[in-house]
Design a protein around this motif. Structure first.
Motif, PDB file in Angstrom:
ATOM      1  N   CYS A  55       0.818  -1.280   0.089  1.00 31.03           N
ATOM      2  CA  CYS A  55       0.132  -0.039   0.085  1.00 31.03           C
ATOM      3  C   CYS A  55       0.770   1.089  -0.056  1.00 31.03           C
ATOM      4  O   CYS A  55       0.607   2.221  -0.814  1.00 31.03           O
ATOM      5  N   GLN A  56       1.870   1.259   0.841  1.00 30.85           N
ATOM      6  CA  GLN A  56       2.705   2.663   0.910  1.00 30.85           C
ATOM      7  C   GLN A  56       3.437   2.791  -0.476  1.00 30.85           C
ATOM      8  O   GLN A  56       3.781   3.997  -0.698  1.00 30.85           O
ATOM      9  N   LEU A  57       3.807   1.691  -0.922  1.00 32.23           N
ATOM     10  CA  LEU A  57       4.593   1.746  -2.132  1.00 32.23           C
ATOM     11  C   LEU A  57       3.753   2.546  -3.345  1.00 32.23           C
ATOM     12  O   LEU A  57       4.201   3.485  -4.404  1.00 32.23           O
ATOM     13  N   TYR A  58       2.369   2.262  -3.254  1.00 35.17           N
ATOM     14  CA  TYR A  58       1.503   3.150  -4.236  1.00 35.17           C
ATOM     15  C   TYR A  58       1.548   4.540  -3.922  1.00 35.17           C
ATOM     16  O   TYR A  58       1.540   5.179  -4.856  1.00 35.17           O
ATOM     17  N   VAL A  59       1.612   4.778  -2.626  1.00 33.74           N
ATOM     18  CA  VAL A  59       1.695   6.260  -2.184  1.00 33.74           C
ATOM     19  C   VAL A  59       3.089   6.727  -2.678  1.00 33.74           C
ATOM     20  O   VAL A  59       3.190   8.133  -3.414  1.00 33.74           O
ATOM     21  N   ALA A  60       4.245   6.118  -2.430  1.00 32.86           N
ATOM     22  CA  ALA A  60       5.615   6.552  -3.028  1.00 32.86           C
ATOM     23  C   ALA A  60       5.162   6.784  -4.468  1.00 32.86           C
ATOM     24  O   ALA A  60       6.017   7.480  -5.267  1.00 32.86           O
ATOM     25  N   LYS A  61       4.774   5.920  -5.270  1.00 35.47           N
ATOM     26  CA  LYS A  61       4.780   5.897  -6.736  1.00 35.47           C
ATOM     27  C   LYS A  61       3.711   6.998  -6.951  1.00 35.47           C
ATOM     28  O   LYS A  61       4.204   7.826  -7.899  1.00 35.47           O
ATOM     29  N   ASP A  62       2.785   7.299  -6.631  1.00 36.09           N
ATOM     30  CA  ASP A  62       1.913   8.340  -6.808  1.00 36.09           C
ATOM     31  C   ASP A  62       2.585   9.614  -6.653  1.00 36.09           C
ATOM     32  O   ASP A  62       2.358  10.494  -7.164  1.00 36.09           O
ATOM     33  N   GLN A  63       3.405   9.706  -5.454  1.00 40.51           N
ATOM     34  CA  GLN A  63       4.185  11.065  -5.129  1.00 40.51           C
ATOM     35  C   GLN A  63       5.361  11.101  -6.158  1.00 40.51           C
ATOM     36  O   GLN A  63       6.419  12.108  -5.854  1.00 40.51           O
ATOM     37  N   GLU A  64       5.554  10.091  -6.985  1.00 43.58           N
ATOM     38  CA  GLU A  64       6.824  10.186  -7.910  1.00 43.58           C
ATOM     39  C   GLU A  64       8.137   9.958  -7.257  1.00 43.58           C
ATOM     40  O   GLU A  64       9.173  10.411  -7.728  1.00 43.58           O
ATOM     41  N   TYR A  65       8.083   9.181  -6.174  1.00 39.93           N
ATOM     42  CA  TYR A  65       9.320   8.761  -5.356  1.00 39.93           C
ATOM     43  C   TYR A  65       9.815   7.563  -5.927  1.00 39.93           C
ATOM     44  O   TYR A  65      11.077   7.542  -5.749  1.00 39.93           O
ATOM     45  N   LEU A  66       9.257   6.892  -6.673  1.00 43.63           N
ATOM     46  CA  LEU A  66       9.511   5.653  -7.419  1.00 43.63           C
ATOM     47  C   LEU A  66       9.365   5.529  -8.883  1.00 43.63           C
ATOM     48  O   LEU A  66       8.268   5.997  -9.279  1.00 43.63           O
ATOM     49  N   SER A  67      10.281   4.944  -9.645  1.00 41.38           N
ATOM     50  CA  SER A  67       9.944   4.979 -11.079  1.00 41.38           C
ATOM     51  C   SER A  67       8.880   3.858 -11.138  1.00 41.38           C
ATOM     52  O   SER A  67       8.724   2.970 -10.367  1.00 41.38           O
ATOM     53  N   GLU A  68       8.358   3.557 -12.281  1.00 42.84           N
ATOM     54  CA  GLU A  68       7.312   2.363 -12.479  1.00 42.84           C
ATOM     55  C   GLU A  68       8.047   1.049 -12.129  1.00 42.84           C
ATOM     56  O   GLU A  68       7.676   0.300 -11.719  1.00 42.84           O
ATOM     57  N   ALA A  69       9.404   1.114 -12.668  1.00 36.79           N
ATOM     58  CA  ALA A  69      10.115  -0.114 -12.957  1.00 36.79           C
ATOM     59  C   ALA A  69      10.617  -0.546 -11.472  1.00 36.79           C
ATOM     60  O   ALA A  69      10.580  -1.591 -11.011  1.00 36.79           O
ATOM     61  N   LYS A  70      11.006   0.496 -10.617  1.00 34.44           N
ATOM     62  CA  LYS A  70      11.564   0.335  -9.295  1.00 34.44           C
ATOM     63  C   LYS A  70      10.114  -0.276  -8.128  1.00 34.44           C
ATOM     64  O   LYS A  70      10.164  -1.057  -7.506  1.00 34.44           O
ATOM     65  N   PHE A  71       8.939   0.762  -8.782  1.00 29.63           N
ATOM     66  CA  PHE A  71       7.748   0.277  -7.866  1.00 29.63           C
ATOM     67  C   PHE A  71       7.478  -1.216  -8.417  1.00 29.63           C
ATOM     68  O   PHE A  71       6.996  -2.096  -7.390  1.00 29.63           O
ATOM     69  N   ASP A  72       7.550  -1.686  -9.455  1.00 29.89           N
ATOM     70  CA  ASP A  72       7.118  -3.020 -10.001  1.00 29.89           C
ATOM     71  C   ASP A  72       8.093  -4.113  -9.166  1.00 29.89           C
ATOM     72  O   ASP A  72       7.549  -5.128  -8.810  1.00 29.89           O
ATOM     73  N   ARG A  73       9.517  -3.542  -9.143  1.00 30.25           N
ATOM     74  CA  ARG A  73      10.366  -4.680  -8.568  1.00 30.25           C
ATOM     75  C   ARG A  73       9.895  -4.848  -6.911  1.00 30.25           C
ATOM     76  O   ARG A  73       9.935  -5.982  -6.462  1.00 30.25           O
ATOM     77  N   LEU A  74       9.684  -3.688  -6.389  1.00 29.04           N
ATOM     78  CA  LEU A  74       9.562  -3.785  -4.847  1.00 29.04           C
ATOM     79  C   LEU A  74       8.096  -4.474  -4.670  1.00 29.04           C
ATOM     80  O   LEU A  74       8.026  -5.277  -3.782  1.00 29.04           O
ATOM     81  N   HIS A  75       7.083  -4.064  -5.448  1.00 27.41           N
ATOM     82  CA  HIS A  75       5.754  -4.704  -5.212  1.00 27.41           C
ATOM     83  C   HIS A  75       5.634  -6.165  -5.683  1.00 27.41           C
ATOM     84  O   HIS A  75       5.117  -6.823  -4.864  1.00 27.41           O
ATOM     85  N   ASP A  76       6.449  -6.329  -6.572  1.00 31.94           N
ATOM     86  CA  ASP A  76       6.499  -8.134  -6.636  1.00 31.94           C
ATOM     87  C   ASP A  76       7.199  -8.587  -5.607  1.00 31.94           C
ATOM     88  O   ASP A  76       6.862  -9.850  -5.269  1.00 31.94           O
TER      89      ASP A  76
END
Length: 134
Positions: A79-100
């Motif tokens: 859930c918090q990774l989505y917040v970070a992605k929405d705030q543009e703290y994470l790239s799509e690729a970094k988000f995907d790796r962490l989320h996975d």
């Protein structure tokens, strides 16, 4: 058979998740967002800590309880990774790796809980077969 919590694949995955979370939260704009940074770090640490604490309890019912707590913390990380992605703290690729990785540990925990719930042998904690890896 797992002799130590460090032998559990779910704990190993949780450790990798925690290290990856720390790596991306300790730089850039993510580092400046103290609240989110600290919360996602604590949640990631909670996953691996609850696995260890439950294993060390050495009773199956307590172990299952702590695994449930660890699984909940893995959901909190996602859930918090989505917040970070929405705030543009994470790239799509970094988000995907962490989320996975967070999702993988969640699946591993689910399967371990299922295995323990179905097991008649409550005297020892045992490792799961290879399908537990995914």
């Amino acid at each position: 058979m797992a002799e130590h919590f460090e032998d559990l694949r779910a704990w190993q995955t949780a450790r990798a998740l925690t290290n990856a979370v720390y790596e991306c939260t300790n730089k850039g704009a993510f580092f400046e967002d103290f609240g989110l940074r600290d919360q996602v770090q604590r949640a990631a640490v909670s996953v691996m800590s609850n696995i260890a604490e439950g294993f060390e309890s050495r009773t199956q019912s307590q172990f299952i309880h702590y695994l449930g707590q660890a699984k909940a913390s893995a959901g909190e990380v996602r859930c918090q990774l989505y917040v970070a992605k929405d705030q543009e703290y994470l790239s799509e690729a970094k988000f995907d790796r962490l989320h996975d990785r967070a999702e993988k540990v969640s699946r591993q925990l689910y399967r371990l809980i299922q295995h323990l719930d179905e097991s008649d042998d409550t005297s020892r904690i045992r490792e799961l077969p290879a399908d537990y890896l995914t």
